[in-house]
Each structure stands twice: as structure tokens, then as C-alpha cells.
Write a protein that holds these residues in place. Sequence first.
Motif, PDB file in Angstrom:
ATOM      1  N   ASN A 200      20.962  10.245  25.374  1.00 24.13           N
ATOM      2  CA  ASN A 200      21.934   9.160  25.236  1.00 24.13           C
ATOM      3  C   ASN A 200      22.336   8.975  23.780  1.00 24.13           C
ATOM      4  O   ASN A 200      21.865   9.683  22.881  1.00 24.13           O
ATOM      5  CB  ASN A 200      21.403   7.860  25.856  1.00 24.13           C
ATOM      6  CG  ASN A 200      20.156   7.348  25.141  1.00 24.13           C
ATOM      7  OD1 ASN A 200      19.877   7.689  24.001  1.00 24.13           O
ATOM      8  ND2 ASN A 200      19.393   6.501  25.828  1.00 24.13           N
ATOM      9  N   ASN A 201      23.223   8.015  23.544  1.00 17.85           N
ATOM     10  CA  ASN A 201      23.753   7.810  22.196  1.00 17.85           C
ATOM     11  C   ASN A 201      22.731   7.239  21.225  1.00 17.85           C
ATOM     12  O   ASN A 201      22.987   7.173  20.026  1.00 17.85           O
ATOM     13  CB  ASN A 201      24.982   6.896  22.259  1.00 17.85           C
ATOM     14  CG  ASN A 201      26.083   7.482  23.133  1.00 17.85           C
ATOM     15  OD1 ASN A 201      26.370   6.969  24.207  1.00 17.85           O
ATOM     16  ND2 ASN A 201      26.670   8.584  22.698  1.00 17.85           N
ATOM     17  N   ARG A 202      21.577   6.810  21.738  1.00 13.47           N
ATOM     18  CA  ARG A 202      20.495   6.329  20.881  1.00 13.47           C
ATOM     19  C   ARG A 202      19.479   7.415  20.571  1.00 13.47           C
ATOM     20  O   ARG A 202      18.454   7.167  19.943  1.00 13.47           O
ATOM     21  CB  ARG A 202      19.801   5.135  21.555  1.00 13.47           C
ATOM     22  CG  ARG A 202      20.723   3.937  21.758  1.00 13.47           C
ATOM     23  CD  ARG A 202      20.024   2.788  22.462  1.00 13.47           C
ATOM     24  NE  ARG A 202      19.656   3.132  23.832  1.00 13.47           N
ATOM     25  CZ  ARG A 202      20.504   3.064  24.861  1.00 13.47           C
ATOM     26  NH1 ARG A 202      21.761   2.689  24.664  1.00 13.47           N
ATOM     27  NH2 ARG A 202      20.103   3.374  26.078  1.00 13.47           N
ATOM     28  N   PRO A 232      26.174   4.816  28.436  1.00 15.87           N
ATOM     29  CA  PRO A 232      26.646   4.495  27.081  1.00 15.87           C
ATOM     30  C   PRO A 232      27.109   3.042  26.990  1.00 15.87           C
ATOM     31  O   PRO A 232      27.633   2.475  27.953  1.00 15.87           O
ATOM     32  CB  PRO A 232      27.822   5.454  26.877  1.00 15.87           C
ATOM     33  CG  PRO A 232      27.647   6.522  27.906  1.00 15.87           C
ATOM     34  CD  PRO A 232      26.980   5.866  29.074  1.00 15.87           C
ATOM     35  N   ARG A 254      30.588   8.543  27.655  1.00 12.65           N
ATOM     36  CA  ARG A 254      30.119   9.799  27.063  1.00 12.65           C
ATOM     37  C   ARG A 254      28.668   9.659  26.617  1.00 12.65           C
ATOM     38  O   ARG A 254      28.300   8.668  25.986  1.00 12.65           O
ATOM     39  CB  ARG A 254      30.981  10.185  25.858  1.00 12.65           C
ATOM     40  CG  ARG A 254      32.424  10.530  26.211  1.00 12.65           C
ATOM     41  CD  ARG A 254      33.196  10.940  24.961  1.00 12.65           C
ATOM     42  NE  ARG A 254      34.598  11.178  25.261  1.00 12.65           N
ATOM     43  CZ  ARG A 254      35.103  12.345  25.673  1.00 12.65           C
ATOM     44  NH1 ARG A 254      34.291  13.389  25.800  1.00 12.65           N
ATOM     45  NH2 ARG A 254      36.386  12.479  25.924  1.00 12.65           N
ATOM     46  N   LYS A 256      25.404  11.703  24.496  1.00  8.09           N
ATOM     47  CA  LYS A 256      25.362  12.526  23.286  1.00  8.09           C
ATOM     48  C   LYS A 256      25.340  14.012  23.635  1.00  8.09           C
ATOM     49  O   LYS A 256      26.171  14.789  23.148  1.00  8.09           O
ATOM     50  CB  LYS A 256      24.149  12.160  22.437  1.00  8.09           C
ATOM     51  CG  LYS A 256      24.082  12.902  21.103  1.00  8.09           C
ATOM     52  CD  LYS A 256      22.900  12.430  20.270  1.00  8.09           C
ATOM     53  CE  LYS A 256      22.871  13.167  18.931  1.00  8.09           C
ATOM     54  NZ  LYS A 256      21.713  12.712  18.097  1.00  8.09           N
ATOM     55  N   ASP A 267      28.933  15.444  23.851  1.00  8.16           N
ATOM     56  CA  ASP A 267      29.872  14.398  24.273  1.00  8.16           C
ATOM     57  C   ASP A 267      30.468  14.596  25.659  1.00  8.16           C
ATOM     58  O   ASP A 267      31.664  14.354  25.873  1.00  8.16           O
ATOM     59  CB  ASP A 267      31.013  14.275  23.256  1.00  8.16           C
ATOM     60  CG  ASP A 267      30.516  13.954  21.859  1.00  8.16           C
ATOM     61  OD1 ASP A 267      29.608  13.110  21.753  1.00  8.16           O
ATOM     62  OD2 ASP A 267      31.041  14.532  20.890  1.00  8.16           O
TER      63      ASP A 267
END
Length: 412
Positions: A200-202, A232, A254, A256, A267
Motif C-alpha cells: 500500500n501507499n504506506r 488507498p 492506486r 504502490k 501504481d
Amino acid sequence: MRKKIGIAISALLIVLSIQYTYAQQVGFDLPENTKRVRIDFKTHNNLIVIPVVINEFITANFILDTGVQYPILTEKLIADMIGLEYARRIIIQGPGENDSITARVAMDVKLELPGGVHSGINQALLVLEEDYLGLRESMGAEVYGIIGYDIFSRFIVEINYDDQYIVLHEPRKYKPRRRYKKVEMRTHNTKPYINLAVTNNRGETNKMSLMIDTGASHSLLIDNPDDRSVLPTSNITSVIGRGLGGEIKGKLGRVKTVKVNKFEFDDPIVSFPLEGDYGSGVKRGSRNGTVGSEFLSRFNVVFDYFSGTLYLKKGQSYSSPFEYDMSGMTLVAHGEGFDQYRVSAVRKNSPAYLAGIKVNDIIETINGFNYETLQLSGASAMLRSREGKRITVKVTRDQFEFKTSFKLQRYI
């Protein structure tokens, strides 16, 4: 009222829960003394469409779908023309807004694919009592059926998305090619699964098992309450697919990265159904979600159910960016010949919305191209092609014609 989904998110997310077994062993065979047969196909919304001859009488286009256990005919009128006789009426549970739909089971049906690939005369065929999926509207093509496990369980199936053909290999004669990478695959309740890692984005990585669904046009769909952390923070709410039971609502965003074996994508767009809107339709075989054709078509692939292996080789679109509709309007095929665009939904405050486009508007041309020239899949590609691209549409509303324009805007 039966709802439809648009071309940009026309995912056919189908799960069958049917208490039925064949009275005899059935399956497809290659012509005698043949090791393999090549079949050319067409793609609509990333979905593979092949011709199937029913009872040596009529040819109908079917979607090749790893997500279905039994062949399905979606248009009962065709079954009536052939004079199919039904053994019983059954209930099919599918993801979507309705609890269930009904179908008839026709026995002793003969199906034939190009190249002389044929089933025995005791093949079973499910016939939907109504056209619940609306394939012609959502795909913009004359598609009347879905077929899957009967082919994948009988042959090693090679799919070349680049040149649009499949090859059905006799399993005992098949030799894997060196350029293909092996991915472990398991089959559960007739459906294939692979493991992948989603970051994920983290920067948190979740490992999960997803079903490979060639009958879904999305890239990935995640449907596990324990994995909602993957969602996200930047996302949009939309209709993300259509099942046998109706529309499936959820969110799009999206992540990561997504990694399968040594293959890694940055993405990618992932669909997240609203809790309970999708999973309630699944009665057998737990799963976290699906890998759809938007993802799979970036490879040339080989399905080997016999050894539990998925073979992957990078295709021409491997490095293409993942994109979603940037107009805000959802189009379906319309008219007696399904040769017009109709707006089935408009996202609030989107470019199309601000340009004055409304639900049920008829789009005559898009940047000067009419339906015959562009088709539904071409319109979908144009509306997600490039942020900032100017789109001019000729619109008919209540017998009045006007033009309007807008620029594409990326939302996710």
C-alpha cells in the motif's frame, strides 16, 4: 429495474454456486491425431471472445472465462430457436444487488469450437431465463455466452494477448517454453488462484491469494475485510463491476506496487467492493479477490491446471500505465443494432458533468468518430488515454442535437 455498467469498468464478476453434477463424464476433445489447435479471438474490454457452435445449428460468441464452472447461454431466445430441452430449473447465486437469478439446465448439448474442437453430445449448458448481464450493451458486441472450466480442465490453454489467439494443447504432448516464467497456481472449486504481494501507499505489504478471472475486465479486485488497509486514502466511489445479480459498487484507487513472482508493477489501479456487496455472493472457495484481464493481458500466458502452473511472459503492453476513465461518463451500446453510445451514468463534478452531459444522452460522435468507426472499446480507450486531452462530443437529447467539449482529468 435491471441496471447496466459502463464500458470503462465492464467487469463480469461471476461466481456460480450450483448444486448439480453431470450424469456422465463430459469434456472437449481435439480432432483425432491432433496435438494442438489454434483459435483466433477478438477482445472487447480486455475480454476474450470466441465463436461456439451449438448443436451444429447456430454459432454464438462466448467469453472465455476462468471464473465460470459451467457453460452459460445468456440469451434464451437462441435456446428456443435450437429447441433445447431442459432437465431442471436451478437457482444461481451471484455477486450483485439481487439475491439470486434463475436458469434452466439443458442436457445432451453438443458444443464445437473452431478447428474441430468438440464436446460430447452429453454436454450440459445453463440457459439464463433473462439476459441479466446485458453483454451486448456493456461490451458493444454480439456476445451471448460464457464458457470456462470445460476448456481449462481439459487442455493446457495458451493465450497470446499480443496477437489475439489461443492454442489448446493436448496435456500429454505439451512442452513448456523456456522464455515463460513459472508461477505456482492452485485450483479450488474449479477456479485458479495465484499468490501475489500488494504494497500500500504506506509501504505495508500484504500477501494474498487471488483468483485469476479472465472474464473480468478490471486489473485487480480485493475483497477481504482483513485487507482493507490496502485501500488507498485517495480513492473514488464507483460501480466497479457487474455480476449475475446486478451492479457491484465499491471504490477505486492506486496501490504502490503489486508483485507476482519476479514481475512488479507500480501504481496499479485496484477495485475494492463495498463490504458485503460482492463477497455475499460467494458460497464456495474463500478468496481475497480477483486478478482480471486488465492485469493479465500485459502478459502472454499459459494455464496448466494439470501441473498447477501458470506460465507468464511479458507482452507488448507490459509497461503500459494503468489508467481509468478520465471523462466521468459511462457509456453503453444503444439502439436496435447496438450501434450508438448511450450515457448510463455521469460522475458528479467530472469533466463530462461540468460540460452538461446527462444520463440517457445519446452520443453521436466522439472527436468526430461515430460508433461504427470507434466501437465501444475504442471509445473507452480514448476516454482514458491522456490527461488534458480535449474531447468534443455531438449529443442528441430529446431530439435536439448539440456539441460540447471537455478535457480529460485523472481522478486516481
